[in-house]
Design a protein around this motif. Sequence first.
Motif, PDB file in Angstrom:
ATOM      1  N   ASP A  76      52.777   5.266 -29.346  1.00 38.44           N
ATOM      2  CA  ASP A  76      51.639   4.801 -30.126  1.00 38.44           C
ATOM      3  C   ASP A  76      50.497   5.813 -29.991  1.00 38.44           C
ATOM      4  OD1 ASP A  76      53.057   2.390 -30.578  1.00 38.44           O
ATOM      5  OD2 ASP A  76      51.152   1.335 -30.748  1.00 38.44           O
ATOM      6  N   MET A  77      49.540   5.759 -30.904  1.00 39.30           N
ATOM      7  CA  MET A  77      48.371   6.616 -30.811  1.00 39.30           C
ATOM      8  C   MET A  77      47.649   6.328 -29.497  1.00 39.30           C
ATOM      9  SD  MET A  77      46.799   9.062 -32.411  1.00 39.30           S
ATOM     10  CE  MET A  77      47.313   8.960 -34.131  1.00 39.30           C
ATOM     11  N   HIS A  78      47.394   7.375 -28.717  1.00 40.44           N
ATOM     12  CA  HIS A  78      46.752   7.227 -27.416  1.00 40.44           C
ATOM     13  C   HIS A  78      46.105   8.555 -27.046  1.00 40.44           C
ATOM     14  CE1 HIS A  78      50.505   9.218 -26.377  1.00 40.44           C
ATOM     15  NE2 HIS A  78      49.976   9.553 -25.210  1.00 40.44           N
ATOM     16  N   SER A  79      45.401   8.575 -25.933  1.00 39.76           N
ATOM     17  CA  SER A  79      44.852   9.826 -25.421  1.00 39.76           C
ATOM     18  C   SER A  79      44.867   9.768 -23.905  1.00 39.76           C
ATOM     19  CB  SER A  79      43.421  10.056 -25.941  1.00 39.76           C
ATOM     20  OG  SER A  79      42.534   9.087 -25.401  1.00 39.76           O
ATOM     21  N   HIS A  80      44.584  10.910 -23.291  1.00 38.58           N
ATOM     22  CA  HIS A  80      44.534  11.008 -21.836  1.00 38.58           C
ATOM     23  C   HIS A  80      43.144  11.490 -21.410  1.00 38.58           C
ATOM     24  CE1 HIS A  80      48.948  10.634 -21.474  1.00 38.58           C
ATOM     25  NE2 HIS A  80      48.969  11.325 -22.605  1.00 38.58           N
ATOM     26  N   GLU A  81      42.749  11.152 -20.204  1.00 43.70           N
ATOM     27  CA  GLU A  81      41.495  11.657 -19.658  1.00 43.70           C
ATOM     28  C   GLU A  81      41.614  13.120 -19.250  1.00 43.70           C
ATOM     29  OE1 GLU A  81      39.423   8.171 -17.224  1.00 43.70           O
ATOM     30  OE2 GLU A  81      41.569   8.287 -16.774  1.00 43.70           O
TER      31      GLU A  81
ATOM     32  N   ASN B 236      43.246  18.432 -25.692  1.00 39.49           N
ATOM     33  CA  ASN B 236      41.996  18.316 -24.950  1.00 39.49           C
ATOM     34  C   ASN B 236      41.858  16.906 -24.389  1.00 39.49           C
ATOM     35  OD1 ASN B 236      40.906  20.976 -25.678  1.00 39.49           O
ATOM     36  ND2 ASN B 236      40.841  20.142 -27.757  1.00 39.49           N
ATOM     37  N   PRO B 237      41.021  16.708 -23.374  1.00 40.64           N
ATOM     38  CA  PRO B 237      40.791  15.355 -22.876  1.00 40.64           C
ATOM     39  C   PRO B 237      40.307  14.421 -23.983  1.00 40.64           C
ATOM     40  CG  PRO B 237      39.880  16.968 -21.357  1.00 40.64           C
ATOM     41  CD  PRO B 237      40.285  17.726 -22.591  1.00 40.64           C
ATOM     42  N   ASP B 238      40.813  13.191 -23.961  1.00 40.05           N
ATOM     43  CA  ASP B 238      40.416  12.148 -24.915  1.00 40.05           C
ATOM     44  C   ASP B 238      40.789  12.490 -26.361  1.00 40.05           C
ATOM     45  OD1 ASP B 238      39.245  10.280 -23.087  1.00 40.05           O
ATOM     46  OD2 ASP B 238      37.526  11.624 -22.913  1.00 40.05           O
ATOM     47  N   GLU B 239      41.804  13.316 -26.554  1.00 45.59           N
ATOM     48  CA  GLU B 239      42.226  13.677 -27.905  1.00 45.59           C
ATOM     49  C   GLU B 239      43.391  12.786 -28.333  1.00 45.59           C
ATOM     50  OE1 GLU B 239      41.957  17.636 -30.049  1.00 45.59           O
ATOM     51  OE2 GLU B 239      43.785  17.817 -28.840  1.00 45.59           O
TER      52      GLU B 239
ATOM     53  N   PHE C 191      33.654   4.772 -35.670  1.00 42.30           N
ATOM     54  CA  PHE C 191      34.339   4.937 -34.389  1.00 42.30           C
ATOM     55  C   PHE C 191      35.638   5.729 -34.583  1.00 42.30           C
ATOM     56  CE2 PHE C 191      36.269   3.908 -30.375  1.00 42.30           C
ATOM     57  CZ  PHE C 191      35.203   3.640 -29.517  1.00 42.30           C
ATOM     58  N   ARG C 192      36.389   5.379 -35.615  1.00 38.69           N
ATOM     59  CA  ARG C 192      37.636   6.105 -35.880  1.00 38.69           C
ATOM     60  C   ARG C 192      37.354   7.562 -36.244  1.00 38.69           C
ATOM     61  NH1 ARG C 192      42.599   3.824 -36.243  1.00 38.69           N
ATOM     62  NH2 ARG C 192      43.241   5.707 -37.364  1.00 38.69           N
ATOM     63  N   ALA C 193      36.287   7.789 -37.009  1.00 39.90           N
ATOM     64  CA  ALA C 193      35.954   9.151 -37.404  1.00 39.90           C
ATOM     65  C   ALA C 193      35.553   9.999 -36.196  1.00 39.90           C
ATOM     66  CB  ALA C 193      34.821   9.133 -38.432  1.00 39.90           C
ATOM     67  N   ARG C 194      34.852   9.395 -35.261  1.00 39.45           N
ATOM     68  CA  ARG C 194      34.341  10.155 -34.114  1.00 39.45           C
ATOM     69  C   ARG C 194      35.367  10.292 -32.998  1.00 39.45           C
ATOM     70  NH1 ARG C 194      29.987  12.662 -32.631  1.00 39.45           N
ATOM     71  NH2 ARG C 194      29.014  12.510 -30.580  1.00 39.45           N
ATOM     72  N   TYR C 195      36.150   9.232 -32.747  1.00 40.16           N
ATOM     73  CA  TYR C 195      37.028   9.234 -31.577  1.00 40.16           C
ATOM     74  C   TYR C 195      38.515   9.167 -31.908  1.00 40.16           C
ATOM     75  CZ  TYR C 195      32.636   8.355 -29.189  1.00 40.16           C
ATOM     76  OH  TYR C 195      31.350   8.457 -28.725  1.00 40.16           O
TER      77      TYR C 195
ATOM     78  N   GLN D 201      39.574   0.254 -26.287  1.00 34.17           N
ATOM     79  CA  GLN D 201      39.452  -0.709 -25.192  1.00 34.17           C
ATOM     80  C   GLN D 201      40.783  -0.853 -24.453  1.00 34.17           C
ATOM     81  OE1 GLN D 201      39.186  -4.928 -26.141  1.00 34.17           O
ATOM     82  NE2 GLN D 201      37.498  -5.146 -24.683  1.00 34.17           N
ATOM     83  N   ARG D 202      41.872  -0.945 -25.200  1.00 38.17           N
ATOM     84  CA  ARG D 202      43.178  -1.055 -24.556  1.00 38.17           C
ATOM     85  C   ARG D 202      43.509   0.207 -23.757  1.00 38.17           C
ATOM     86  NH1 ARG D 202      46.004  -2.269 -28.706  1.00 38.17           N
ATOM     87  NH2 ARG D 202      46.610  -0.147 -29.198  1.00 38.17           N
ATOM     88  N   LEU D 203      43.104   1.354 -24.279  1.00 43.03           N
ATOM     89  CA  LEU D 203      43.335   2.601 -23.560  1.00 43.03           C
ATOM     90  C   LEU D 203      42.584   2.614 -22.234  1.00 43.03           C
ATOM     91  CD1 LEU D 203      44.550   5.467 -23.580  1.00 43.03           C
ATOM     92  CD2 LEU D 203      42.481   6.228 -24.762  1.00 43.03           C
ATOM     93  N   LEU D 204      41.348   2.128 -22.228  1.00 48.87           N
ATOM     94  CA  LEU D 204      40.584   2.039 -20.986  1.00 48.87           C
ATOM     95  C   LEU D 204      41.283   1.122 -19.989  1.00 48.87           C
ATOM     96  CD1 LEU D 204      36.919   1.773 -22.329  1.00 48.87           C
ATOM     97  CD2 LEU D 204      38.024   3.779 -21.316  1.00 48.87           C
ATOM     98  N   ARG D 205      41.845   0.038 -20.482  1.00 52.36           N
ATOM     99  CA  ARG D 205      42.567  -0.878 -19.599  1.00 52.36           C
ATOM    100  C   ARG D 205      43.840  -0.243 -19.052  1.00 52.36           C
ATOM    101  NH1 ARG D 205      41.870  -6.667 -22.903  1.00 52.36           N
ATOM    102  NH2 ARG D 205      39.622  -6.886 -22.491  1.00 52.36           N
ATOM    103  N   LEU D 206      44.527   0.524 -19.888  1.00 51.34           N
ATOM    104  CA  LEU D 206      45.709   1.231 -19.418  1.00 51.34           C
ATOM    105  C   LEU D 206      45.346   2.240 -18.335  1.00 51.34           C
ATOM    106  CD1 LEU D 206      47.654   1.870 -22.744  1.00 51.34           C
ATOM    107  CD2 LEU D 206      48.507   0.596 -20.772  1.00 51.34           C
TER     108      LEU D 206
END
Length: 280
Positions: free
Chosen positions: A27-32, A64-67, A210-214, A222-227
Amino acid sequence: MEWVRYRRLPDRPVEAMHAHFERHSFDMHSHETYSFGLTEFGAQAFGCRGEARTSSAGLVMAFNPDEPHDGRAAGAQGFTYRIVHIGPELVADLLSDKAGRATGLPLFADPVLHDPVLAAALARLHASLGDEASALARDEALAATVAAMVHRGATAAPLESSATRLRHDGQATAADRARAVLDEAYLDDIGADELATAAGCSRFALYRAFRARYGLAPSDYQRLLRLRAARRLIGAGHPVAEAATRSGFADQAHLTRWFRRCYGLTPGAYQRAGRPDVGF
């Protein structure tokens, strides 16, 4: 047959995965972290920065981080790849000048790179993580890989596609405000109206901004932060069921489903990856 091997270093913000996927779809996700991947067999198709990408055998992926990005096999034979996640703080330390001053963090404009030197560096780094190399040899491999990535693949700023370029500064401000709320209270059951009020715009305007920026919807972020919270708890030795509850998931099954969808392995496999007796 699909398989996954995962390794976490106990004393460095470094994690690595060696895997083969055929049917699994990320699924669409990112890493720190910075994430550097080397495709060994087949091809992986993924979306990143609003465009469809493909990494075939021998190519290097640089996130990159958070990409945000997703991923899936580009053909029936699947793909095999190695990927290393390196914390930005370690990258900054490795890139500091001789006097110890920070030189700034690199940004990668292209998530798919054709560069045999980078591919060889990543292969050596993976070897240092998986065998009985000393801590010094591992750190040297890390430094060499990061230096190679920065000198050959980084740029001053990432390229933006027209689809992600914001038209108004006000939209960026609204998105930033919403993200700050989610960062602070990601465990709370925040509604769309509450988040929009904090951002100072309508629900629909916030979703678009939000979608345009991140690159993610607020709920996905929010789910990504919980993961990420669950990963930290599991990495610290907490039971998976406890990590699920403490990080905002309904139960262990709920966490497991999303953990695998975004990271390619189960929470239990991630937990076992930190044990010294687990091979890689």
